[in-house]
Design an enzyme around this catalytic site. Structure first.
Site, PDB file in Angstrom:
ATOM      1  N   HIS A 265       7.102   1.517  -9.146  1.00  9.95           N
ATOM      2  CA  HIS A 265       6.478   2.113  -8.016  1.00  9.95           C
ATOM      3  C   HIS A 265       5.601   1.294  -6.913  1.00  9.95           C
ATOM      4  CE1 HIS A 265       4.476   5.968  -6.454  1.00  9.95           C
ATOM      5  NE2 HIS A 265       3.482   4.885  -6.207  1.00  9.95           N
ATOM      6  N   GLU A 266       4.832   0.391  -7.763  1.00  4.10           N
ATOM      7  CA  GLU A 266       4.067  -0.472  -6.585  1.00  4.10           C
ATOM      8  C   GLU A 266       5.088  -1.645  -5.774  1.00  4.10           C
ATOM      9  OE1 GLU A 266       1.480   0.424  -5.683  1.00  4.10           O
ATOM     10  OE2 GLU A 266       0.852   1.752  -7.396  1.00  4.10           O
ATOM     11  N   THR A 292      15.610  12.098   0.850  1.00  2.00           N
ATOM     12  CA  THR A 292      14.560  12.536  -0.002  1.00  2.00           C
ATOM     13  C   THR A 292      13.898  13.754   0.530  1.00  2.00           C
ATOM     14  OG1 THR A 292      12.781  11.223   0.996  1.00  2.00           O
ATOM     15  CG2 THR A 292      14.015  10.260  -0.883  1.00  2.00           C
TER      16      THR A 292
END
Length: 355
Positions: A265-266, A292
């Site tokens: 994620h990061e 998305t």
């Protein structure tokens, strides 16, 4: 009698100052409660309490400090805003060409992991570090077996970024290295103020951030699992910070954050990806990716498909995306549009990596 009554009336006035002092913590807590729902609130000053094993407790839900850090940095470094504008122009050009990941051999990114610890249990093993690198390589090449959890409407969007992460084999001076640097500190925990990246604040300084992906692994306060810096910001603090008990897939890594997805994620942020709901709570936010769906808020835990918000039915929020807030075993994919953004970053502000 009146003279005796005077001190009795004055006595409540003497007790009133403590009452005012006790109310001040409540006032100071108000900004945290009033923070926008879609944005991580700032961590409290109280550090985490280590358990009997000497490690910090695992937060019950995902919390990322990236947007808090980003908003601070663009105020401290005004040129950062213009850098982001220039980066977005590069992304737009690549999207116009219809290009996603680079063709051919994977883009190799050298990684240096700074393990910053006070207690022995915080000094995670080489094996735990290597397990995180392996997890990143699976997730960024879409070879993770759990991508099968992707709901049918989005299976065709699952994409490989064609990136390979490797622990650095040479330090900035050209000497051999394992890519794992260990620094003992007197700090019980760190916050999102970038202190872990500064020797003056008990942390470890970055290696050249245009050549390496710097990852700091430490105990974080405020329930944070990690935070990152978007490309184009100050070079001295560029990189990713991850909570030690949410790093890798073995050792001290604990569920529900023990599959290495906090780093996935990061690192996504570090490669210029935004949170999938756009960091607002009113359906008007954007992650600057067309494939998305809009989402109102972050999703936590293990949602059931479909979770509809923002009139995004019938499929609802793409909560299986790595850039949402769900548990590690529920986030399993990047989309083609997200890969395009990351590739544009590797061809733009992060083009010197590994060179």
């Amino acid at each position: 009698m009146k003279k005796k009554a005077t001190p009795k009336k004055a006595s409540p006035a003497k007790k009133s100052p403590p009452a005012k002092k006790s109310s001040s913590p409540k006032k100071s807590a108000t900004p945290k409660k009033s923070s926008p729902v879609g944005i991580s609130a700032p961590p409290p000053a109280v550090p985490p309490t280590a358990n009997s094993a000497g490690t910090a407790p695992v937060p019950p839900t995902r919390k990322c400090g990236t947007m808090i850090v980003h908003n601070r940095l663009i105020e401290q470094h005004p040129n950062f805003r213009q850098a982001l504008v220039n980066i977005e122009r590069g992304v737009a050009r690549r999207m116009a060409l219809g290009l996603a990941a680079r063709a051919g051999a994977p883009t190799t990114i050298p990684v240096v992991v700074h393990v910053v610890f006070k207690l022995p249990a915080e000094n995670i093993s080489d094996a735990q570090v290597k397990s995180q690198i392996a997890a990143l390589n699976k997730d960024y090449s879409a070879t993770n077996t759990d991508k099968s959890k992707t709901p049918a409407p989005w299976k065709g969007l699952v994409s490989s970024a064609n990136i390979q992460f490797v622990l650095a084999t040479k330090d900035p001076k050209g000497k051999a290295t394992t890519g794992i640097i260990r620094t003992q500190t007197t700090k019980t925990s760190f916050s999102d103020d970038d202190g872990v990246k500064l020797a003056s604040k008990g942390g470890a300084p970055a290696w050249p951030t245009d050549k390496y992906l710097n990852i700091w692994v430490c105990t974080l306060g405020g329930g944070l699992l990690g935070y990152a810096q978007f490309p184009g910001g100050p070079v001295a603090t560029d990189g990713v910070v991850i909570l030690n008990v949410a790093f890798g897939t073995t050792g001290t890594a604990k569920p529900p954050f023990n599959l290495g997805r906090s780093a996935t994620h990061e690192v996504g942020h570090w490669l210029n990806l935004r949170h999938i709901w756009g960091d607002t709570e009113h359906c008007e936010g954007s992650d600057f990716v067309a494939d998305t769906p809009k989402a109102q808020l972050p999703n936590f835990g293990k949602p059931v498909f479909p979770h509809v918000t923002c009139n995004n039915g019938p499929n609802g929020d793409m909560f299986v995306n790595y850039m949402d807030y769900v548990d590690d075993d529920t986030m399993v994919m990047f989309t083609t549009g997200q890969v395009t953004r990351m590739t544009a970053t590797l061809e733009g502000p992060r083009s010197k990596l590994g060179k």
